[in-house]
Design a protein around this motif. Structure first.
Motif, PDB file in Angstrom:
ATOM      1  N   ASP A 198       0.886  -1.344   0.460  1.00  0.00           N
ATOM      2  CA  ASP A 198       0.248   0.359  -0.384  1.00  0.00           C
ATOM      3  C   ASP A 198       0.842   1.204  -0.087  1.00  0.00           C
ATOM      4  O   ASP A 198       2.118   1.288   1.153  1.00  0.00           O
ATOM      5  CB  ASP A 198      -0.772   0.366   0.946  1.00  0.00           C
ATOM      6  CG  ASP A 198      -2.207   1.710   1.044  1.00  0.00           C
ATOM      7  OD1 ASP A 198      -1.879   2.031   0.743  1.00  0.00           O
ATOM      8  OD2 ASP A 198      -2.894   0.999   2.199  1.00  0.00           O
ATOM      9  N   PRO A 199       0.892   2.269  -0.669  1.00  0.00           N
ATOM     10  CA  PRO A 199       1.527   3.221  -0.951  1.00  0.00           C
ATOM     11  C   PRO A 199       1.389   4.244  -0.245  1.00  0.00           C
ATOM     12  O   PRO A 199       2.390   5.011   0.606  1.00  0.00           O
ATOM     13  CB  PRO A 199       1.392   3.961  -2.000  1.00  0.00           C
ATOM     14  CG  PRO A 199      -0.268   3.489  -2.847  1.00  0.00           C
ATOM     15  CD  PRO A 199      -0.147   1.711  -1.881  1.00  0.00           C
ATOM     16  N   ASN A 200       0.629   3.941   0.922  1.00  0.00           N
ATOM     17  CA  ASN A 200       0.591   4.812   2.438  1.00  0.00           C
ATOM     18  C   ASN A 200       1.196   4.116   3.195  1.00  0.00           C
ATOM     19  O   ASN A 200       2.013   5.567   3.976  1.00  0.00           O
ATOM     20  CB  ASN A 200      -0.909   4.674   2.646  1.00  0.00           C
ATOM     21  CG  ASN A 200      -2.634   4.908   2.272  1.00  0.00           C
ATOM     22  OD1 ASN A 200      -2.510   6.503   1.451  1.00  0.00           O
ATOM     23  ND2 ASN A 200      -3.528   4.558   1.892  1.00  0.00           N
ATOM     24  N   HIS A 201       1.544   3.490   2.935  1.00  0.00           N
ATOM     25  CA  HIS A 201       3.232   3.085   3.996  1.00  0.00           C
ATOM     26  C   HIS A 201       4.275   3.681   3.534  1.00  0.00           C
ATOM     27  O   HIS A 201       5.161   3.703   4.368  1.00  0.00           O
ATOM     28  CB  HIS A 201       2.902   1.580   4.426  1.00  0.00           C
ATOM     29  CG  HIS A 201       1.824   0.563   4.825  1.00  0.00           C
ATOM     30  ND1 HIS A 201       1.909   0.635   6.356  1.00  0.00           N
ATOM     31  CD2 HIS A 201       1.028  -0.510   4.570  1.00  0.00           C
ATOM     32  CE1 HIS A 201       0.382   0.203   6.277  1.00  0.00           C
ATOM     33  NE2 HIS A 201       0.282  -0.404   5.109  1.00  0.00           N
ATOM     34  N   VAL A 202       4.657   3.647   2.548  1.00  0.00           N
ATOM     35  CA  VAL A 202       6.051   4.546   1.859  1.00  0.00           C
ATOM     36  C   VAL A 202       5.622   5.382   1.730  1.00  0.00           C
ATOM     37  O   VAL A 202       6.338   6.158   2.446  1.00  0.00           O
ATOM     38  CB  VAL A 202       6.301   3.304   0.512  1.00  0.00           C
ATOM     39  CG1 VAL A 202       7.189   4.448  -0.053  1.00  0.00           C
ATOM     40  CG2 VAL A 202       6.076   2.103   0.374  1.00  0.00           C
ATOM     41  N   ASN A 203       4.795   6.822   2.040  1.00  0.00           N
ATOM     42  CA  ASN A 203       5.099   8.030   1.713  1.00  0.00           C
ATOM     43  C   ASN A 203       5.276   8.031   3.505  1.00  0.00           C
ATOM     44  O   ASN A 203       5.355   9.225   3.649  1.00  0.00           O
ATOM     45  CB  ASN A 203       3.423   8.308   0.939  1.00  0.00           C
ATOM     46  CG  ASN A 203       3.173   8.124  -0.308  1.00  0.00           C
ATOM     47  OD1 ASN A 203       4.262   7.959  -0.656  1.00  0.00           O
ATOM     48  ND2 ASN A 203       1.673   8.046  -0.277  1.00  0.00           N
ATOM     49  N   ARG A 204       4.133   7.035   4.091  1.00  0.00           N
ATOM     50  CA  ARG A 204       4.547   7.600   5.738  1.00  0.00           C
ATOM     51  C   ARG A 204       6.048   7.182   6.292  1.00  0.00           C
ATOM     52  O   ARG A 204       6.118   7.941   6.875  1.00  0.00           O
ATOM     53  CB  ARG A 204       3.594   6.947   6.602  1.00  0.00           C
ATOM     54  CG  ARG A 204       1.889   7.090   6.517  1.00  0.00           C
ATOM     55  CD  ARG A 204       1.652   6.115   7.849  1.00  0.00           C
ATOM     56  NE  ARG A 204       0.095   6.362   6.881  1.00  0.00           N
ATOM     57  CZ  ARG A 204      -0.668   5.158   7.063  1.00  0.00           C
ATOM     58  NH1 ARG A 204      -0.067   3.926   6.893  1.00  0.00           N
ATOM     59  NH2 ARG A 204      -1.782   5.289   7.124  1.00  0.00           N
ATOM     60  N   TRP A 205       6.319   6.255   5.483  1.00  0.00           N
ATOM     61  CA  TRP A 205       8.453   6.307   6.298  1.00  0.00           C
ATOM     62  C   TRP A 205       8.949   7.596   5.602  1.00  0.00           C
ATOM     63  O   TRP A 205      10.046   7.911   5.604  1.00  0.00           O
ATOM     64  CB  TRP A 205       8.693   4.844   5.390  1.00  0.00           C
ATOM     65  CG  TRP A 205       8.134   3.888   5.397  1.00  0.00           C
ATOM     66  CD1 TRP A 205       7.119   3.453   7.009  1.00  0.00           C
ATOM     67  CD2 TRP A 205       7.376   2.387   4.980  1.00  0.00           C
ATOM     68  NE1 TRP A 205       6.393   2.498   7.365  1.00  0.00           N
ATOM     69  CE2 TRP A 205       7.128   1.858   5.989  1.00  0.00           C
ATOM     70  CE3 TRP A 205       8.024   2.114   3.907  1.00  0.00           C
ATOM     71  CZ2 TRP A 205       7.022   0.254   5.894  1.00  0.00           C
ATOM     72  CZ3 TRP A 205       7.574   0.687   3.435  1.00  0.00           C
ATOM     73  CH2 TRP A 205       6.981  -0.230   4.449  1.00  0.00           C
ATOM     74  N   LEU A 206       8.710   7.836   4.289  1.00  0.00           N
ATOM     75  CA  LEU A 206       8.955   9.261   3.722  1.00  0.00           C
ATOM     76  C   LEU A 206       8.989   9.807   4.246  1.00  0.00           C
ATOM     77  O   LEU A 206       9.855  10.870   4.540  1.00  0.00           O
ATOM     78  CB  LEU A 206       8.306   9.169   1.539  1.00  0.00           C
ATOM     79  CG  LEU A 206       8.765   8.962   0.918  1.00  0.00           C
ATOM     80  CD1 LEU A 206       8.201   8.372   0.037  1.00  0.00           C
ATOM     81  CD2 LEU A 206      10.858   8.201   0.679  1.00  0.00           C
ATOM     82  N   ALA A 207       7.744  10.001   4.445  1.00  0.00           N
ATOM     83  CA  ALA A 207       7.565  12.025   5.410  1.00  0.00           C
ATOM     84  C   ALA A 207       8.097  11.816   6.413  1.00  0.00           C
ATOM     85  O   ALA A 207       8.777  12.939   6.836  1.00  0.00           O
ATOM     86  CB  ALA A 207       6.495  11.818   5.125  1.00  0.00           C
ATOM     87  N   ASN A 208       8.318  10.603   7.322  1.00  0.00           N
ATOM     88  CA  ASN A 208       9.523  10.549   8.974  1.00  0.00           C
ATOM     89  C   ASN A 208      10.612  10.587   8.400  1.00  0.00           C
ATOM     90  O   ASN A 208      11.478  12.143   9.108  1.00  0.00           O
ATOM     91  CB  ASN A 208       9.313   9.257   9.282  1.00  0.00           C
ATOM     92  CG  ASN A 208       9.858   9.504  10.768  1.00  0.00           C
ATOM     93  OD1 ASN A 208      11.053   9.128  10.561  1.00  0.00           O
ATOM     94  ND2 ASN A 208       9.090   8.263  11.224  1.00  0.00           N
ATOM     95  N   ILE A 209      11.122   9.764   7.425  1.00  0.00           N
ATOM     96  CA  ILE A 209      13.213  10.558   7.124  1.00  0.00           C
ATOM     97  C   ILE A 209      13.536  12.212   6.498  1.00  0.00           C
ATOM     98  O   ILE A 209      13.820  11.976   7.485  1.00  0.00           O
ATOM     99  CB  ILE A 209      13.387   9.125   6.149  1.00  0.00           C
ATOM    100  CG1 ILE A 209      12.625   7.948   6.361  1.00  0.00           C
ATOM    101  CG2 ILE A 209      14.631   9.229   4.952  1.00  0.00           C
ATOM    102  CD1 ILE A 209      13.490   7.665   7.305  1.00  0.00           C
ATOM    103  N   LEU A 210      12.443  12.116   5.838  1.00  0.00           N
ATOM    104  CA  LEU A 210      12.708  13.649   4.812  1.00  0.00           C
ATOM    105  C   LEU A 210      12.940  14.107   5.956  1.00  0.00           C
ATOM    106  O   LEU A 210      12.823  15.848   6.042  1.00  0.00           O
ATOM    107  CB  LEU A 210      11.331  14.040   4.119  1.00  0.00           C
ATOM    108  CG  LEU A 210      11.768  13.007   3.095  1.00  0.00           C
ATOM    109  CD1 LEU A 210      10.440  13.281   1.538  1.00  0.00           C
ATOM    110  CD2 LEU A 210      13.002  13.346   1.697  1.00  0.00           C
TER     111      LEU A 210
END
Length: 356
Positions: free
Chosen positions: A105-117
């Motif tokens: 689910d892209p929502n998981h990846v987008n949450r990880w990206l937001a955290n890292i960025l």
């Protein structure tokens, strides 16, 4: 007495844990060399090491075992990534690498990206063997980014008409469809401005909802563009490159994908080496492929020291009309000093380069 004291001193040194005496931050940097999963496993060594992995500055996640290539259960993988990101002590992360062999689910990846960025990451790499759509705005607003790699089977990336990343040095995009988000009345010309970019590789990428794509890269030294997929007429490729310091150029792909090669602005660039590999498809005639290459060469404006052209297997010979001197770039007739041919059946050079 001397030997007794010496033995005691040696035993003390032998029993000492040198690494455990290092500061937490230093141990975290050492653990950053390991894959993230291995770094977390050091927490079982002792009480001292239980939380040291939380100081890592580099994160690498993949949903397969690195050596046995066995796939990791998706739910376990999701829990692991979320757990690591939640417990990290470092407010700043240097690099984040993600390899996905399964569809998520892209929502998981987008949450990880937001955290890292939000932690000021400077190196970001996402490699997905499946289709994946990710949020682009968090990435485009991350000015600390120095290295960006997005490699996917098929990915969608929505951008505004103007993109600016002030620190980006290395860029690789593969399998990405860039969608320009513009109001209906606004210009549909997309500009990518990367003032310190040095190396750029674009593989099987296309641009939707645009009329033209301009790449403004004043310090770019290496540019590689590769198109091996057949695209709908609604998709475009890069049409203008402003790179006065370009040293190496590589173009592989179908001629029809570069709609108008006269817009490939390389006239002010002196290139040390250029490699051109035109792909020939059923949609193109041999004549169109050859003429496309000739037009592309004209844009180099005699400013190439070493030029390599690899013809497709289908183009074994040229008809006489293709040897018209008007179709031959001026650099061939004026500056060319050495020519090498391999596996060419018919080619009458005398009518094209009489002074060679």
């Amino acid at each position: 007495m001397h030997s007794i004291r010496g033995t005691s001193r040696e035993s003390n040194y032998e029993g000492q844990d040198i690494f455990s005496d290092l500061p937490d931050v230093i141990i975290g940097r050492i653990l950053s060399i390991l894959p993230t999963k291995e770094a977390v496993r050091t927490s079982i060594l002792s009480k001292r090491w239980r939380n040291l992995w939380k100081f890592v500055t580099k994160l690498h996640f993949q949903d397969i075992e690195p050596y046995r290539r066995n796939k990791i259960d998706k739910f376990h993988f999701l829990d692991f990534v979320y757990g690591v990101l939640f417990h990290l002590n470092n407010t700043r992360i240097q690099s984040f690498s993600l390899y996905l062999s399964e569809k998520y689910d892209p929502n998981h990846v987008n949450r990880w990206l937001a955290n890292i960025l939000n932690r000021g990451v400077t190196e970001l790499s996402i490699n997905s063997e499946k289709d994946l759509s990710i949020s682009s705005y968090s990435i485009l607003e991350s000015q600390p980014l120095e290295k960006l790699v997005l490699k996917m089977k098929l990915g969608f990336f929505t951008v505004p008409t103007f993109v600016y990343l002030s620190s980006l040095i290395f860029l690789k995009l593969s399998g990405i469809i860039v969608i320009c988000n513009t109001p209906s009345n606004d210009s549909k010309n997309l500009t990518l401005n990367f003032p310190v970019l040095r190396e750029c590789e674009i593989v099987n990428c296309s641009w939707l909802n645009v009329e033209g794509v301009t790449l403004e890269v004043p310090l770019l030294e290496v540019l590689s563009i590769k198109h091996t997929r057949s695209l709908s007429p609604d998709f475009h490729s890069i049409t203008k490159v402003c790179a006065p310091h370009l040293r190496e150029l590589s173009y592989t792909g179908h001629g029809h994908l570069l709609r108008d090669p006269t817009l490939l602005d390389l006239s002010a660039t002196h290139i040390s080496s250029a490699y051109i590999y035109p792909w020939h498809s059923k949609r193109e005639t041999e004549e169109k492929t050859v003429l496309f290459v000739c037009e592309l060469l004209k844009q180099l404006n005699n400013n190439v020291d070493c030029l390599k052209i690899r013809w497709p297997k289908e183009l074994w010979q040229f008809d006489e009309e293709l040897l018209n001197p008007e179709n031959v770039p001026s650099c061939f007739t004026s500056n060319l000093e050495e020519v090498k041919f391999r596996k060419l059946k018919v080619f009458n050079m005398s009518c094209v380069l009489p002074n060679l």
